[in-house]
Design an enzyme around this catalytic site. Structure first.
Site, mmCIF file in Angstrom:
data_model
loop_
_atom_site.group_PDB
_atom_site.id
_atom_site.type_symbol
_atom_site.label_atom_id
_atom_site.label_comp_id
_atom_site.label_asym_id
_atom_site.label_seq_id
_atom_site.Cartn_x
_atom_site.Cartn_y
_atom_site.Cartn_z
ATOM 1 N N LYS A 13 6.583 45.166 -11.216
ATOM 2 C CA LYS A 13 6.705 46.493 -11.848
ATOM 3 C C LYS A 13 8.168 46.841 -12.150
ATOM 4 O O LYS A 13 8.500 47.250 -13.261
ATOM 5 C CB LYS A 13 6.116 47.585 -10.928
ATOM 6 C CG LYS A 13 4.670 47.379 -10.547
ATOM 7 C CD LYS A 13 4.166 48.498 -9.647
ATOM 8 C CE LYS A 13 4.827 48.587 -8.294
ATOM 9 N NZ LYS A 13 4.651 47.407 -7.424
ATOM 10 N N ARG A 88 0.580 56.512 -6.716
ATOM 11 C CA ARG A 88 0.004 55.475 -5.859
ATOM 12 C C ARG A 88 -1.239 55.941 -5.135
ATOM 13 O O ARG A 88 -1.835 55.192 -4.343
ATOM 14 C CB ARG A 88 1.008 55.069 -4.777
ATOM 15 C CG ARG A 88 1.881 53.954 -5.228
ATOM 16 C CD ARG A 88 2.769 53.552 -4.101
ATOM 17 N NE ARG A 88 4.015 53.215 -4.689
ATOM 18 C CZ ARG A 88 4.682 52.117 -4.421
ATOM 19 N NH1 ARG A 88 4.252 51.281 -3.515
ATOM 20 N NH2 ARG A 88 5.791 51.862 -5.030
ATOM 21 N N ARG A 123 12.814 37.429 -3.288
ATOM 22 C CA ARG A 123 13.523 38.511 -3.983
ATOM 23 C C ARG A 123 14.861 38.795 -3.295
ATOM 24 O O ARG A 123 14.973 38.779 -2.075
ATOM 25 C CB ARG A 123 12.681 39.789 -3.973
ATOM 26 C CG ARG A 123 13.462 40.980 -4.508
ATOM 27 C CD ARG A 123 12.599 42.135 -4.894
ATOM 28 N NE ARG A 123 11.808 42.659 -3.794
ATOM 29 C CZ ARG A 123 10.881 43.588 -3.951
ATOM 30 N NH1 ARG A 123 10.619 44.061 -5.149
ATOM 31 N NH2 ARG A 123 10.200 44.028 -2.918
ATOM 32 N N ARG A 156 15.249 42.715 0.910
ATOM 33 C CA ARG A 156 14.847 44.060 1.292
ATOM 34 C C ARG A 156 14.215 44.025 2.679
ATOM 35 O O ARG A 156 13.511 43.077 3.017
ATOM 36 C CB ARG A 156 13.826 44.591 0.271
ATOM 37 C CG ARG A 156 14.388 45.710 -0.566
ATOM 38 C CD ARG A 156 13.525 46.042 -1.727
ATOM 39 N NE ARG A 156 12.194 46.524 -1.383
ATOM 40 C CZ ARG A 156 11.307 46.961 -2.269
ATOM 41 N NH1 ARG A 156 11.638 46.979 -3.548
ATOM 42 N NH2 ARG A 156 10.115 47.372 -1.893
ATOM 43 N N ARG A 167 1.783 46.181 3.283
ATOM 44 C CA ARG A 167 1.921 46.853 1.978
ATOM 45 C C ARG A 167 0.764 46.465 1.061
ATOM 46 O O ARG A 167 0.259 47.288 0.293
ATOM 47 C CB ARG A 167 3.265 46.482 1.338
ATOM 48 C CG ARG A 167 4.439 47.159 2.036
ATOM 49 C CD ARG A 167 5.763 46.488 1.743
ATOM 50 N NE ARG A 167 6.141 46.515 0.353
ATOM 51 C CZ ARG A 167 6.991 45.654 -0.209
ATOM 52 N NH1 ARG A 167 7.551 44.708 0.510
ATOM 53 N NH2 ARG A 167 7.282 45.756 -1.474
HETATM 54 P P1 AP5 Z 1 9.616 43.220 -8.677
HETATM 55 O O1 AP5 Z 1 9.786 43.510 -10.131
HETATM 56 O O2 AP5 Z 1 10.697 43.641 -7.738
HETATM 57 O O3 AP5 Z 1 8.187 43.722 -8.190
HETATM 58 P P2 AP5 Z 1 7.657 45.171 -7.874
HETATM 59 O O4 AP5 Z 1 6.242 45.216 -8.339
HETATM 60 O O5 AP5 Z 1 8.601 46.202 -8.430
HETATM 61 O O6 AP5 Z 1 7.704 45.084 -6.303
HETATM 62 P P3 AP5 Z 1 8.133 46.133 -5.206
HETATM 63 O O7 AP5 Z 1 8.117 45.377 -3.907
HETATM 64 O O8 AP5 Z 1 9.421 46.819 -5.559
HETATM 65 O O9 AP5 Z 1 6.965 47.124 -5.274
HETATM 66 P P4 AP5 Z 1 6.503 48.070 -4.195
HETATM 67 O O10 AP5 Z 1 5.567 48.876 -4.988
HETATM 68 O O11 AP5 Z 1 5.984 47.499 -2.958
HETATM 69 O O12 AP5 Z 1 7.875 48.761 -3.710
HETATM 70 P P5 AP5 Z 1 8.584 50.129 -4.054
HETATM 71 O O13 AP5 Z 1 10.022 49.886 -4.043
HETATM 72 O O14 AP5 Z 1 7.978 50.767 -5.259
HETATM 73 O O15 AP5 Z 1 9.374 41.637 -8.540
HETATM 74 C C1 AP5 Z 1 9.272 41.033 -7.254
HETATM 75 C C2 AP5 Z 1 10.044 39.692 -7.271
HETATM 76 O O16 AP5 Z 1 9.421 38.789 -8.179
HETATM 77 C C3 AP5 Z 1 11.508 39.845 -7.745
HETATM 78 O O17 AP5 Z 1 12.294 38.963 -7.015
HETATM 79 C C4 AP5 Z 1 11.454 39.429 -9.233
HETATM 80 O O18 AP5 Z 1 12.687 38.874 -9.662
HETATM 81 C C5 AP5 Z 1 10.325 38.402 -9.228
HETATM 82 N N1 AP5 Z 1 9.549 38.436 -10.466
HETATM 83 C C6 AP5 Z 1 9.164 39.546 -11.150
HETATM 84 N N2 AP5 Z 1 8.418 39.193 -12.228
HETATM 85 C C7 AP5 Z 1 8.319 37.840 -12.189
HETATM 86 C C8 AP5 Z 1 7.666 36.898 -13.015
HETATM 87 N N3 AP5 Z 1 6.970 37.237 -14.086
HETATM 88 N N4 AP5 Z 1 7.769 35.600 -12.671
HETATM 89 C C9 AP5 Z 1 8.459 35.227 -11.588
HETATM 90 N N5 AP5 Z 1 9.109 36.077 -10.771
HETATM 91 C C10 AP5 Z 1 9.034 37.373 -11.066
HETATM 92 O O19 AP5 Z 1 8.156 51.016 -2.828
HETATM 93 C C11 AP5 Z 1 8.669 50.758 -1.527
HETATM 94 C C12 AP5 Z 1 8.108 51.760 -0.543
HETATM 95 O O20 AP5 Z 1 8.468 53.097 -0.939
HETATM 96 C C13 AP5 Z 1 6.579 51.807 -0.408
HETATM 97 O O21 AP5 Z 1 6.100 50.823 0.479
HETATM 98 C C14 AP5 Z 1 6.385 53.237 0.121
HETATM 99 O O22 AP5 Z 1 6.691 53.333 1.474
HETATM 100 C C15 AP5 Z 1 7.427 54.028 -0.644
HETATM 101 N N6 AP5 Z 1 6.902 54.588 -1.916
HETATM 102 C C16 AP5 Z 1 7.335 54.276 -3.169
HETATM 103 N N7 AP5 Z 1 6.629 54.944 -4.095
HETATM 104 C C17 AP5 Z 1 5.720 55.690 -3.414
HETATM 105 C C18 AP5 Z 1 4.703 56.586 -3.812
HETATM 106 N N8 AP5 Z 1 4.442 56.853 -5.097
HETATM 107 N N9 AP5 Z 1 3.938 57.163 -2.846
HETATM 108 C C19 AP5 Z 1 4.193 56.938 -1.543
HETATM 109 N N10 AP5 Z 1 5.148 56.082 -1.089
HETATM 110 C C20 AP5 Z 1 5.912 55.473 -2.018
#
Ligand code: AP5
Length: 213
Positions: A13, A88, A123, A156, A167
């Site tokens: 994402k 979410r 990552r 991270r 997660r």
């Molecule tokens: P990346 O693009 O970083 O993936 P992502 O889907 O953004 O993954 P996240 O881990 O950031 O998502 P998340 O939803 O768990 O975390 P968030 O920070 O939002 O890609 C991942 C890896 O793969 C990277 O190394 C990238 O380079 C590689 N990659 C990407 N695309 C690729 C491809 N096509 N091919 C190969 N490699 C690829 O949330 C963290 C925490 O915050 C949550 O757990 C929660 O506690 C809190 N939080 C955030 N939002 C909310 C909400 N709305 N409600 C409640 N709690 C929330």
């Protein structure tokens, strides 16, 4: 344009949100990044969110809804925005509608759970500017330093195997039902997250074109 990116942790994402943001000139808003910045700065929001973040649980709805409401009111969102990681839960989606901010399109990035651990364990993020890399699929040309600002690249804290599993469980239980929610409203498009970042971006852009947005 108002776009939502749905998907499991590690589905790509954040990577796609940044790519589309560059293409369309509208901001990408990551609730995860906002919460991590708050944690790093030691603000009350960061301290309140710490335990949730570290255990892989969701931060309470009212906290995240407040963050988004404040952020989308900024002038740079006037022409639209990309929401990465929000909503979410069904309650968050309903809150977005109540703000009068129905999404034009919801893109769900699809990736098998089995591949997610590999993506997340490889990552690396920049400790200074937050830019995201992957040691194999999207490496920095400067090794352990950020391409953009030379900051150090680190894993991270929530990218440890046990937290990743937690997660994923949270995603399947609380976030995946949003696919049905948006499908019923005729706004959902699903895109397979490909092995190469640029291939996924091409699919995402063609989904936007098909939706005539
Ligand atoms: P990346 O693009 O970083 O993936 P992502 O889907 O953004 O993954 P996240 O881990 O950031 O998502 P998340 O939803 O768990 O975390 P968030 O920070 O939002 O890609 C991942 C890896 O793969 C990277 O190394 C990238 O380079 C590689 N990659 C990407 N695309 C690729 C491809 N096509 N091919 C190969 N490699 C690829 O949330 C963290 C925490 O915050 C949550 O757990 C929660 O506690 C809190 N939080 C955030 N939002 C909310 C909400 N709305 N409600 C409640 N709690 C929330």
């Amino acid at each position: 344009m108002k776009l939502i990116l749905l998907g499991a942790p590690g589905a790509g994402k954040g990577t796609q949100a940044e790519a589309i943001s560059r293409q369309l000139g509208i901001p990408a808003i990551s609730t995860g990044n906002i919460i991590r910045e708050a944690l790093q700065s030691g603000s009350p929001l960061g301290l309140a969110a710490k335990a949730y973040l570290e255990s892989g649980a969701l931060v309470p709805d009212e906290v995240v809804i407040g963050i988004v409401e404040e952020r989308v009111a900024q002038p740079d969102c006037a022409r639209g925005f990309i929401l990465d990681g929000f909503p979410r839960t069904i309650a968050q989606a309903e809150a977005l509608e109540q703000m009068g901010l129905d999404a034009d399109l919801v893109l769900s990035l699809e990736l098998e759970d089995g591949i997610i651990e590999e993506r997340l364990s490889g990552r690396r993020i920049c400790q200074s500017c937050g830019a995201s890399y992957h040691i194999q699929y999207n490496p920095s040309s400067k090794g352990d330093a950020c391409n953009l600002c030379d900051g150090p690249l680190i894993s991270r804290q929530d990218d440890q195997p046990e937290t990743i599993r937690q997660r994923l469980a949270v995603f399947h239980k609380q976030t995946e039902p949003l696919k049905e929610y948006y499908r019923e409203r005729g706004r959902l498009r699903c895109v397979d997250s490909q092995e190469r970042v640029e291939d996924t971006t091409a699919l995402v852009l063609s989904a936007l074109k098909e939706a005539a947005i």
